[in-house]
Write a protein that holds these residues in place. Sequence first.
Motif, PDB file in Angstrom:
ATOM      1  N   LEU A  97       0.823  -1.210   0.000  1.00  0.00           N
ATOM      2  CA  LEU A  97       0.000   0.000   0.000  1.00  0.00           C
ATOM      3  C   LEU A  97       0.858   1.261   0.000  1.00  0.00           C
ATOM      4  CD1 LEU A  97      -2.751  -1.156   2.523  1.00  0.00           C
ATOM      5  CD2 LEU A  97      -3.025  -0.824   0.058  1.00  0.00           C
ATOM      6  N   GLY A  98       2.180   1.091   0.189  1.00  0.00           N
ATOM      7  CA  GLY A  98       3.053   2.258   0.065  1.00  0.00           C
ATOM      8  C   GLY A  98       4.021   2.500   1.203  1.00  0.00           C
ATOM      9  N   ALA A  99       3.986   1.669   2.258  1.00  0.00           N
ATOM     10  CA  ALA A  99       4.985   1.826   3.317  1.00  0.00           C
ATOM     11  C   ALA A  99       6.362   1.505   2.735  1.00  0.00           C
ATOM     12  CB  ALA A  99       4.664   0.904   4.495  1.00  0.00           C
ATOM     13  N   ASP A 100       7.408   2.146   3.304  1.00  0.00           N
ATOM     14  CA  ASP A 100       8.748   1.965   2.743  1.00  0.00           C
ATOM     15  C   ASP A 100       9.465   0.758   3.311  1.00  0.00           C
ATOM     16  OD1 ASP A 100       9.010   4.441   1.080  1.00  0.00           O
ATOM     17  OD2 ASP A 100       8.493   5.334   3.016  1.00  0.00           O
ATOM     18  N   ARG A 101       9.294   0.520   4.608  1.00  0.00           N
ATOM     19  CA  ARG A 101       9.907  -0.666   5.210  1.00  0.00           C
ATOM     20  C   ARG A 101       9.057  -1.118   6.383  1.00  0.00           C
ATOM     21  NH1 ARG A 101      13.326   1.033   9.670  1.00  0.00           N
ATOM     22  NH2 ARG A 101      13.565   3.286   9.616  1.00  0.00           N
ATOM     23  N   ALA A 102       9.387  -2.321   6.863  1.00  0.00           N
ATOM     24  CA  ALA A 102       8.546  -2.906   7.899  1.00  0.00           C
ATOM     25  C   ALA A 102       9.390  -3.552   8.980  1.00  0.00           C
ATOM     26  CB  ALA A 102       7.610  -3.943   7.282  1.00  0.00           C
ATOM     27  N   ILE A 103       8.797  -3.614  10.170  1.00  0.00           N
ATOM     28  CA  ILE A 103       9.451  -4.271  11.303  1.00  0.00           C
ATOM     29  C   ILE A 103       8.450  -5.248  11.909  1.00  0.00           C
ATOM     30  CG2 ILE A 103      10.540  -3.948  13.562  1.00  0.00           C
ATOM     31  CD1 ILE A 103      10.959  -0.954  12.743  1.00  0.00           C
ATOM     32  N   GLN A 104       8.860  -6.497  12.031  1.00  0.00           N
ATOM     33  CA  GLN A 104       8.041  -7.439  12.784  1.00  0.00           C
ATOM     34  C   GLN A 104       8.693  -7.672  14.126  1.00  0.00           C
ATOM     35  OE1 GLN A 104       8.299 -11.595  11.949  1.00  0.00           O
ATOM     36  NE2 GLN A 104       6.925 -12.041  13.664  1.00  0.00           N
ATOM     37  N   ILE A 105       7.930  -7.526  15.186  1.00  0.00           N
ATOM     38  CA  ILE A 105       8.437  -7.883  16.509  1.00  0.00           C
ATOM     39  C   ILE A 105       7.801  -9.215  16.871  1.00  0.00           C
ATOM     40  CG2 ILE A 105       8.628  -7.201  18.921  1.00  0.00           C
ATOM     41  CD1 ILE A 105       8.548  -4.298  18.002  1.00  0.00           C
ATOM     42  N   GLU A 106       8.648 -10.221  16.882  1.00  0.00           N
ATOM     43  CA  GLU A 106       8.180 -11.595  17.059  1.00  0.00           C
ATOM     44  C   GLU A 106       7.724 -11.793  18.502  1.00  0.00           C
ATOM     45  OE1 GLU A 106       8.462 -14.254  14.702  1.00  0.00           O
ATOM     46  OE2 GLU A 106       7.592 -15.606  16.195  1.00  0.00           O
ATOM     47  N   ALA A 107       6.456 -12.176  18.648  1.00  0.00           N
ATOM     48  CA  ALA A 107       5.926 -12.469  19.981  1.00  0.00           C
ATOM     49  C   ALA A 107       4.835 -13.507  19.820  1.00  0.00           C
ATOM     50  CB  ALA A 107       5.361 -11.197  20.621  1.00  0.00           C
ATOM     51  N   ASP A 108       4.851 -14.495  20.667  1.00  0.00           N
ATOM     52  CA  ASP A 108       3.834 -15.540  20.580  1.00  0.00           C
ATOM     53  C   ASP A 108       2.717 -15.264  21.572  1.00  0.00           C
ATOM     54  OD1 ASP A 108       4.838 -17.093  18.559  1.00  0.00           O
ATOM     55  OD2 ASP A 108       6.222 -18.149  19.901  1.00  0.00           O
ATOM     56  N   GLY A 109       1.548 -15.723  21.233  1.00  0.00           N
ATOM     57  CA  GLY A 109       0.430 -15.636  22.169  1.00  0.00           C
ATOM     58  C   GLY A 109      -0.113 -14.233  22.288  1.00  0.00           C
ATOM     59  N   ASP A 110      -1.066 -14.086  23.166  1.00  0.00           N
ATOM     60  CA  ASP A 110      -1.738 -12.797  23.320  1.00  0.00           C
ATOM     61  C   ASP A 110      -0.925 -11.868  24.202  1.00  0.00           C
ATOM     62  OD1 ASP A 110      -3.928 -13.140  21.761  1.00  0.00           O
ATOM     63  OD2 ASP A 110      -5.121 -14.095  23.335  1.00  0.00           O
ATOM     64  N   LEU A 111      -0.897 -10.625  23.813  1.00  0.00           N
ATOM     65  CA  LEU A 111      -0.297  -9.600  24.659  1.00  0.00           C
ATOM     66  C   LEU A 111      -1.393  -8.583  24.928  1.00  0.00           C
ATOM     67  CD1 LEU A 111       3.128  -8.899  22.904  1.00  0.00           C
ATOM     68  CD2 LEU A 111       2.735 -10.177  24.998  1.00  0.00           C
ATOM     69  N   ASP A 112      -1.416  -7.990  26.121  1.00  0.00           N
ATOM     70  CA  ASP A 112      -2.432  -6.950  26.273  1.00  0.00           C
ATOM     71  C   ASP A 112      -1.914  -5.617  25.738  1.00  0.00           C
ATOM     72  OD1 ASP A 112      -0.926  -6.375  28.552  1.00  0.00           O
ATOM     73  OD2 ASP A 112      -2.254  -7.588  29.816  1.00  0.00           O
ATOM     74  N   SER A 113      -2.812  -4.660  25.611  1.00  0.00           N
ATOM     75  CA  SER A 113      -2.464  -3.397  24.957  1.00  0.00           C
ATOM     76  C   SER A 113      -1.286  -2.701  25.635  1.00  0.00           C
ATOM     77  CB  SER A 113      -3.678  -2.464  24.942  1.00  0.00           C
ATOM     78  OG  SER A 113      -4.695  -3.022  24.146  1.00  0.00           O
ATOM     79  N   LEU A 114      -1.186  -2.834  26.961  1.00  0.00           N
ATOM     80  CA  LEU A 114      -0.091  -2.169  27.668  1.00  0.00           C
ATOM     81  C   LEU A 114       1.262  -2.725  27.202  1.00  0.00           C
ATOM     82  CD1 LEU A 114       0.709  -0.093  29.844  1.00  0.00           C
ATOM     83  CD2 LEU A 114       0.630  -1.952  31.514  1.00  0.00           C
ATOM     84  N   ASN A 115       1.335  -4.047  27.037  1.00  0.00           N
ATOM     85  CA  ASN A 115       2.583  -4.651  26.550  1.00  0.00           C
ATOM     86  C   ASN A 115       2.901  -4.202  25.126  1.00  0.00           C
ATOM     87  OD1 ASN A 115       3.072  -6.128  28.882  1.00  0.00           O
ATOM     88  ND2 ASN A 115       1.741  -7.792  28.217  1.00  0.00           N
ATOM     89  N   ILE A 116       1.871  -4.169  24.286  1.00  0.00           N
ATOM     90  CA  ILE A 116       2.064  -3.703  22.907  1.00  0.00           C
ATOM     91  C   ILE A 116       2.597  -2.266  22.933  1.00  0.00           C
ATOM     92  CG2 ILE A 116       0.899  -3.161  20.719  1.00  0.00           C
ATOM     93  CD1 ILE A 116       0.837  -6.123  21.172  1.00  0.00           C
ATOM     94  N   ALA A 117       1.968  -1.439  23.770  1.00  0.00           N
ATOM     95  CA  ALA A 117       2.381  -0.030  23.847  1.00  0.00           C
ATOM     96  C   ALA A 117       3.820   0.092  24.335  1.00  0.00           C
ATOM     97  CB  ALA A 117       1.428   0.749  24.759  1.00  0.00           C
TER      98      ALA A 117
END
Lengths: 308, 250
Positions: free
Chosen positions: B78-98
């Motif tokens: 869609l037009g992003a220039d580069r990407a980062i995947q942060i590998e994490a398994d299972g559910d994380l709550d929003s605070l951890n994502i933040a």
Amino acid sequence: MSILVIAEHDNSTLKAETLKTVAAAQAMGSNITVLVAGLNCQAVADAASKVNGVSKVLLCDNAVYEHQLAENMSLLVTELAENYEHIVATALTTGKNFMPRVAALLDVAQISDIIGVESADTFVRPIYAGNAIATVQSLDAKKVITVRATGFDAVATDGNANVETLDTVCDAGTSSHVSDELTESERPDLGAATTVISGGRGMQNGDNFSLLEGIADKLGAAIGASRAAVDAGFVPNDMQVGQTGKIVAPDLYIAVGISGAIQHLAGMKDSKVIVAINKDPEAPIFQVADYGIVADLFDALPELESKL
Amino acid sequence: MKVLVPIKRVIDYNVKVRVKPDHSNVDLANVKMAINPFCEIAVEEAVRLKEAGNATEVIAVSIGDKSCQEQLRTALALGADRAIQIEADGDLDSLNIAKLLQKVVEEEQPQLVILGKQSIDSDNNQTGQMLAALTGLAQGTFASEVKIDGDKVNVTREVDGGLQTVALNLPAIVTTDLRLNEPRYASLPNIMKAKRKPLDVKSAADFGIDLSLRTKVLKVTPPAEREAGIVVETIDELVEKLKNEAKVIS
Ligand SMILES: Cc1cc2nc3c(=O)[nH]c(=O)nc-3n(C[C@H](O)[C@H](O)[C@H](O)COP(=O)(O)OP(=O)(O)OC[C@H]3O[C@@H](n4cnc5c(N)ncnc54)[C@H](O)[C@@H]3O)c2cc1C
Ligand SMILES: Nc1ncnc2c1ncn2[C@@H]1O[C@H](COP(=O)(O)O)[C@@H](O)[C@H]1O
């Protein structure tokens, strides 16, 4: 075990939803304090002092809270948080804006949009647009909660709490209010109305919403809309009912020219009685409607108005 | 100016999810997955800022297992220039994502972070606000218009009463609402090009953050079903039923 409830208001009136949020708080514990933060909002504090079950009202009246900017509100609530085990607000756009900020500043999770309280640390909330209901336990010492008002019955307004004035001024200085463009309406609030009539893409344009107005006048109803009707510019954004719009649960909900996508149902399927007017007998809205009528809305609405 | 766009892989919005018989969770086996619609709007807005000459680079980031690379490739198409995947398994709550996103913000120093207002699976509506708190930045949530104005950004927000416009110091955090824009479709050539754009993989464990969950899901149950109603033939019958059977009008 003390609870801080943050009042939802517009500086002059206490929103009816706060009475339901206090009901949720009562299920979590006792000793409820209500915080009223705004500008020239003494009348709101007075109204909050009459809410049943409230033991104290904190009034924070200062220009920095006039528009309840999230940056300032979250600093204020965090500063007060020490004394409370539960921090509770209504899941309306103001509470949704500042509460997660409060949670992060306190380094705790937030549990959003609860519709039930199992115990002081366990809550019930819809997920996946209401297609599943999760029972969630908080493992944090402090609980930051937003309440879906339709999940609770309003408490009475027969109380008599003391109003205490605070002069805490929290100004993050990173944001400012520029302007408001509010929809003026004489009708009841969507969230508070006992009858709601909503129009969808089938209404074809904004002018045709006048067909709903005549009926709304007779029923004292609020007028809502589907996302498609808002996206198409028929009506303003604050009329959107659904998963990502407003959640309503009136005694009577009339869906006109609305197909019944899961995202729309998420916002109205807890209404007591649902009526659907749609020309397509296969429309999914009929699966949740108590009374459906397969008809062209341009015939059905004028006839309905004349027969009410 | 750099724009960071956190995106989430979620169930496709057309799918009606089912609860597992043992009530442990919803059943996501063989379910169609997609980029969260609000995140798609966020990517579109960032790309438009770049096309308008306001942004220089658009970076998409997603936290999840390897499968979220599929959504990162969509963002690149869609037009992003580069990407980062942060590998994490299972559910994380929003605070951890933040908290993980906070580290990315520290490293990348974007002027603007555009998130979705809400994930359509958890329906949390939290991460953007939490990221704003952790970074100490101002926030413009539920945005229907974003205008860069020198060292500030003006954000028009969809609120209960209508619209509200706020001015935020940059850098700032924005979360998208439905009317912000209409996302484009990725063209085939752009999908091909996206395969060669950089996609970094990092491990959540390397960030040195306590990612323990603060909430525990005790059970997930189906919602109460409404009983099927009836189809009436005439408006007279409808009015009669509403008066005398449902007793919701007088
Ligand atoms: C992330 C996301 C969030 C969303 N959030 C929401 C939300 O909060 N609220 C929401 O409503 N939607 C939401 N949606 C959109 C949702 O998926 C549907 O697209 C939308 O609800 C459809 O609106 P509609 O029923 O008005 O339009 P349509 O699905 O187009 O239905 C129009 C209906 O009108 C009927 N009709 C047409 N002409 C007539 C006539 N003359 N007489 C009688 N009937 C007629 C048709 O038979 C049809 O059933 C969301 C979607 C996404 C992806
Ligand atoms: N796992 C994730 N990876 C990247 N971004 C995420 C993730 N989860 C949530 N977000 C972002 O936060 C927004 C709001 O999510 P939520 O707070 O879960 O409703 C989403 O639209 C994304 O922009």
